[in-house]
Enzyme design. Structure first.
Site, PDB file in Angstrom:
ATOM      1  N   GLY A   1       0.807  -1.214   0.000  1.00 41.88           N
ATOM      2  CA  GLY A   1       0.000   0.000   0.000  1.00 41.88           C
ATOM      3  C   GLY A   1       0.839   1.263   0.000  1.00 41.88           C
ATOM      4  CB  ALA A   2       2.578   3.123   1.909  1.00 44.33           C
ATOM      5  CG  MET A   3       8.484   1.688  -1.443  1.00 44.27           C
ATOM      6  SD  MET A   3       9.117   0.268  -0.504  1.00 44.27           S
ATOM      7  CE  MET A   3      10.859   0.728  -0.401  1.00 44.27           C
ATOM      8  CD  GLU A   4      10.345   0.927   3.365  1.00 36.07           C
ATOM      9  OE1 GLU A   4       9.154   0.764   3.037  1.00 36.07           O
ATOM     10  OE2 GLU A   4      11.112  -0.012   3.627  1.00 36.07           O
ATOM     11  CG  ASN A   5      10.203   4.923  -2.512  1.00 32.61           C
ATOM     12  OD1 ASN A   5      10.677   3.855  -2.840  1.00 32.61           O
ATOM     13  ND2 ASN A   5       8.928   5.227  -2.694  1.00 32.61           N
TER      14      ASN A   5
ATOM     15  CG  HIS B   1       4.717   0.944   8.495  1.00 32.64           C
ATOM     16  ND1 HIS B   1       4.576  -0.265   9.142  1.00 32.64           N
ATOM     17  CD2 HIS B   1       5.515   0.699   7.428  1.00 32.64           C
ATOM     18  CE1 HIS B   1       5.264  -1.186   8.500  1.00 32.64           C
ATOM     19  NE2 HIS B   1       5.845  -0.616   7.443  1.00 32.64           N
ATOM     20  CD  GLU B   2       5.498   2.855   4.310  1.00 27.14           C
ATOM     21  OE1 GLU B   2       6.708   2.734   4.093  1.00 27.14           O
ATOM     22  OE2 GLU B   2       4.708   1.887   4.318  1.00 27.14           O
TER      23      GLU B   2
ATOM     24  CG  HIS C   1      10.104   1.544   6.817  1.00 29.20           C
ATOM     25  ND1 HIS C   1      10.754   0.459   7.336  1.00 29.20           N
ATOM     26  CD2 HIS C   1       8.895   1.089   6.399  1.00 29.20           C
ATOM     27  CE1 HIS C   1       9.954  -0.608   7.242  1.00 29.20           C
ATOM     28  NE2 HIS C   1       8.824  -0.246   6.690  1.00 29.20           N
TER      29      HIS C   1
HETATM   30 ZN   LIG Z   1       7.154  -1.335   6.110  1.00 29.00          ZN
END
Ligand SMILES: [Zn+2]
Length: 887
Positions: free
Chosen positions: A301-305, A337-338, A341
């Site tokens: 759903g989401a990505m911590e770039n 959360h992201e 990270h």
């Molecule tokens: Zn994560």
């Protein structure tokens, strides 16, 4: 570092920021850890990538040129790096100290996802620059560089581009040493349409118009980081920002959605200073964006770039037309959360995917901790227990795996993103924080971040740091729970009251859903922090022995694991369960939910009959904590589903739930109330959906009224309950109703609402309509990333139908799922099934479609169906008997 800003008036949408942060000292590895698994020969190390990329969004292709500054550490004639779906035009190598360029010959190995560049002579150890010109594909699912299509503010077709690289897809964008321990710096230059906004990890340093209606955006150099964290996006975007100290936080979204992004922006601004303080190392980049993409993925759903988080719109935008209370709360927790990270994962990165849980378990734990800190009224401690229960569901199977696990293939890396890495990781960390005490734990985290920033670590580095900060004995407990699979079972003997204390012996064993006898004969052992209370102060003992005697102050009902931080199951005597059942109304929410879930788990797996589990569930007052009730209604409903085919008991179960919780719904009302507690706003949709499922006349009548009004006015249903009420309608839909929802879905332009409406079409109980939903999913009508979600939704009601359909259209369906999610899609479809006839079907699918190394998720689905179907008859009979005895 100072740089030039060349911003042209016509490029006003370009994201250009001043350099806010001074350059950070950055560690660059000049050696590699030879003990790590790798798919690349350890002959060279990249230090810096200068990448220029020119996407052709309409043709779904792009061109790239990259210059890689690298160090050859062992004389070699060839360089091997990762590349997938890339075509090479040229390869040239120059020694850093000068000399004639060497032309290289590129050989691609599609299977291994590598490119080998061979040179006419040996390369001595030393510094070089490798220049590659290549072209690649723009995907339509979220892998590598990908396109998402949507209707823009004016209702016209639009396309934006984004990237998604974790675990191993940077290689689809950039030929690179695409493994997490090859950290390097990146300069990205993007040539994009002059009227679009381009976004990357770092702010743009300059932008200038070039030929062909394009502009060239030059982003600032990134810090040293892993390749999977690189990010690029371009589109018709808007951006809103806030200053937080000397940093800028921003949300980037399709133009026109600015107001929907305010909630997420506020969350970001709130969380950043909290993390700066918690981690003890300030956020190192000048800005932190979160970029919203219209669509969805079956993988994430989401990505911590780093500096440019990517999140699908449904998880980031707060849209009054469709966002439910639970989705609104998720926006905050996903940000938490992201953002966690950005330190834990980005600044300090696991050395290899074996330790993926370090990223995900930690971020999941931090997400819950942070959400509970800022929103104590959301009931975060219940979510923490729910995560533990989710983890134990999988961890009780023979096919579970340790938190720290062996990952050797790309597919295994993708599969490592599972409930064990996230939820067991989170639960174990919560237990260890409790063991260490929160202050010592945080001090350990601060030391760990400070010692390893810009570098890679393994799990043991974290334990070492926390133990050094003062958590004596933590490494032993932590090692047992992260290197062994499974769940300890604490069996409680009869207790005695001696001088005002409860004296009791507890026995350690292992809990298993599908190998009860085998693990009883030969259990794993753990150092388990067992806590107990009996009305006085709680006591805790760390035990690895088979039997441990506890003396617990007080002689009230004995509660093991008060606070619910321990990762273990507890089997009480029947008398102890009855005593606890009478205490349930007085317990805190986490203990209520934890104790009841523990009891049900033991009953459903056959460690005890259904009766004690049901007694505990039944002891929870219907007017108790809204958050606990919301969760427990789901447990009743799970039992209702298990009674499928037993009409009498099933109706008795529905009546019971309606009788108990109908008054609570009446009290809450059918519509949201201004200023009501957030947990009430969460409970209402759960009660509407469940009572609607049981065909409660009051709920069905209200649904019919709202639906009739909605057909002429899409805003006739309050946005936060829209998917709930339409869900009740869709579940019971006839063809005319189904068609009406489809027509509205077609006409809806907002991606989130449109997606939600198409998925509703898959919710129907009617099998013929469910087939229509499946057929529709394979057409172009819903849109590239919506279709797979429709298939998943059908599987909720009709798992066999959905699985048969997918098997007969496998190639077409695979095109609708991101590559990283494919091997797990079938497992997801099987989630709601207990039908043993599925087992051979899943087995032959796995044999035909998955490499032997990549079959674990399917094996888990099979193990679960096998043990659940073995228990099904007993559960039905005992539940029916309990219902008869409790009219
Ligand atoms: Zn994560």
């Amino acid at each position: 570092m100072k740089f030039e800003v060349a911003l042209l008036a016509s490029a006003a949408l370009t994201l250009v920021l001043p350099a806010a942060a001074a350059a950070q000292p950055q560690a660059q590895a000049d050696t590699v850890d030879a003990s790590l698994p790798t798919q690349l020969p350890r002959t060279a190390i990249p230090h810096h990538y200068s990448l220029t990329v020119t996407p052709h969004a309409q043709r779904l292709t792009f061109e790239g040129q990259v210059a890689i500054d690298l160090e050859v550490i062992k004389a070699t004639r060839e360089l091997v790096l990762n590349a997938a779906d890339l075509k090479f035009n040229s390869a040239t190598l120059r020694a850093a100290k000068g000399g004639a360029p060497l032309a290289g010959r590129v050989t691609v190995n599609a299977e291994a996802q590598t490119a080998t560049i061979s040179f006419p002579r040996m390369l001595a150890a030393g510094a070089y620059r490798l220049e590659l010109a290549y072209s690649g594909k723009i995907n339509t699912q979220a892998n590598g560089l990908f396109a998402l299509d949507y209707k823009n503010k004016e209702g016209k077709d639009a396309r934006s581009l984004f990237t998604q690289f974790e675990a191993a897809d940077a290689r689809r964008f950039l030929p690179s040493w695409d493994e997490p321990d090859y950290k390097a710096t990146f300069d990205l230059v993007a040539r994009v349409p002059a009227n679009e906004m381009a976004v990357s990890n770092m702010p743009a340093g300059s932008s200038r118009n070039i030929a062909g209606g394009l502009k060239e955006v030059r982003f600032q150099t990134t810090p040293t980081m892993s390749s999977y964290l690189l990010f690029f996006a371009s589109g018709d975007f808007g951006r809103i920002t806030k200053r937080v100290g000397d940093r800028e936080v921003g949300i980037v979204m399709s133009r026109g959605n600015e107001s929907k992004a305010q909630f997420a922006l506020d969350a970001q601004a709130q969380i950043l200073p909290y993390y700066n303080e918690y981690f003890g190392t300030p956020y190192p980049l000048p800005k932190l964006d979160n970029v919203a993409g219209p669509g969805q993925s079956q993988f994430f759903g989401a990505m911590e770039n780093w500096g440019a988080i990517f999140t699908f719109e449904y998880a980031l935008l707060n849209d009054p037309a469709i966002t439910s209370e639970s989705a609104r709360q998720s926006i905050f927790s996903i940000e938490a959360h992201e953002m966690a990270h950005q330190w834990f994962g980005d600044l300090v990165t696991m050395a290899w995917w074996d330790d993926l849980w370090l990223n995900e378990g930690f971020a999941s734990w931090m997400e819950n901790k942070t959400t509970a800190h800022f929103h104590p009224d959301w009931g975060g401690e219940i979510e923490r227990v729910a995560s533990r229960e989710g983890a134990m569901g999988l961890d009780a199977l023979n096919s579970t795996h340790p938190v720290v696990q062996e990952v050797r293939t790309v597919e295994q890396a993708n599969q490592a993103f599972d409930t064990i890495s996230y939820s067991k990781g989170e639960s174990v960390i919560a237990m260890l924080e409790d063991f260490a005490t929160p202050d010592v734990w945080r001090e350990g985290i601060r030391r760990y971040i400070a010692a390893h920033k810009y570098r890679n670590t393994r799990t043991t580095d974290l334990w070492g740091a926390v133990e050094a900060a003062g958590a004596k004995g933590l490494t032993t407990v932590a090692a047992d729970f992260t290197t062994q699979p499974g769940i300890p079972l604490i069996t409680v003997a009869s207790s005695q009251c001696v001088n005002g204390s409860t004296v009791v012996t507890v026995t350690q064993g292992q809990f298993s859903a599908d190998r009860k006898d085998a693990v009883a004969a030969n259990p794993l052992t753990w150092h388990v922090p067992v806590r107990a209370s009996a009305g006085g102060a709680a006591v805790q003992a760390v035990t690895a022995d088979r039997n441990t005697q506890l003396a617990v102050p007080g002689c009230g009902p004995l509660l093991i694991n008060p606070g619910q931080y321990g990762y273990y199951r507890t089997l009480y005597t029947p008398q102890q369960v009855q005593a606890l059942a009478t205490r349930i109304p007085q317990l805190g929410g986490a203990d209520q939910y934890g104790l009841i879930s523990n009891g049900l788990a033991l009953s459903l797996t056959g460690y005890q009959p259904m009766q004690p589990g049901l007694d505990l569930l039944n002891a929870m007052p219907a007017n108790g904590s809204a958050k606990v009730v919301q969760r427990l209604v789901g447990r009743w409903d799970d039992l209702y589903d298990r009674l499928d085919g037993n009409d009498g008991p099933q109706a008795a179960m529905a009546n019971r739930v309606v009788r108990a919780y109908g008054p609570r719904l009446q009290q809450l009302g059918f519509a949201p109330r201004a200023g009501e507690p957030a947990v009430d706003a969460l409970l209402r949709p759960t009660l509407i959906a469940t009572l609607g499922k049981y065909r409660d006349p009051g709920v069905l009548a209200e649904a019919a009224t709202l639906f009739a009004a909605w057909k002429s006015d899409p805003d006739a249903i309050p946005g936060s309950l829209k998917s709930t009420w339409l869900g009740v309608i869709a579940r019971n839909a006839d063809a005319a109703t189904w068609d009406a929802i489809r027509e509205r879905a077609k006409a809806t332009t907002g991606t989130v609402e449109r997606t939600s409406l198409y998925q509703l079409l898959g919710r129907t109980k009617d099998e013929a309509l469910a087939r229509r939903a499946l057929d529709l999913a394979l057409t172009d009508e819903p849109g590239k990333t919506i279709s797979s979600g429709m298939i998943s939704t059908v599987a909720g009601q009709h798992p066999r139908l959905a699985i048969d359909f997918v098997l007969s259209h496998l190639a077409q369906v695979n095109e609708l799922i991101d590559i990283s999610g494919r091997s797990r899609f079938m497992q997801r479809l099987a989630t709601s099934s207990r039908d043993p006839e599925l087992i051979p079907i899943l087995e032959s699918y796995a044999k035909a479609s998955l490499a032997e190394s990549d079959r674990k998720p399917i094996q888990q689905a099979i193990d679960r169906i096998r043990y659940e179907s073995a228990q099904a008859q007993r559960i039905r009979m005992e539940t029916a008997a309990w219902l008869a005895a409790h009219p």
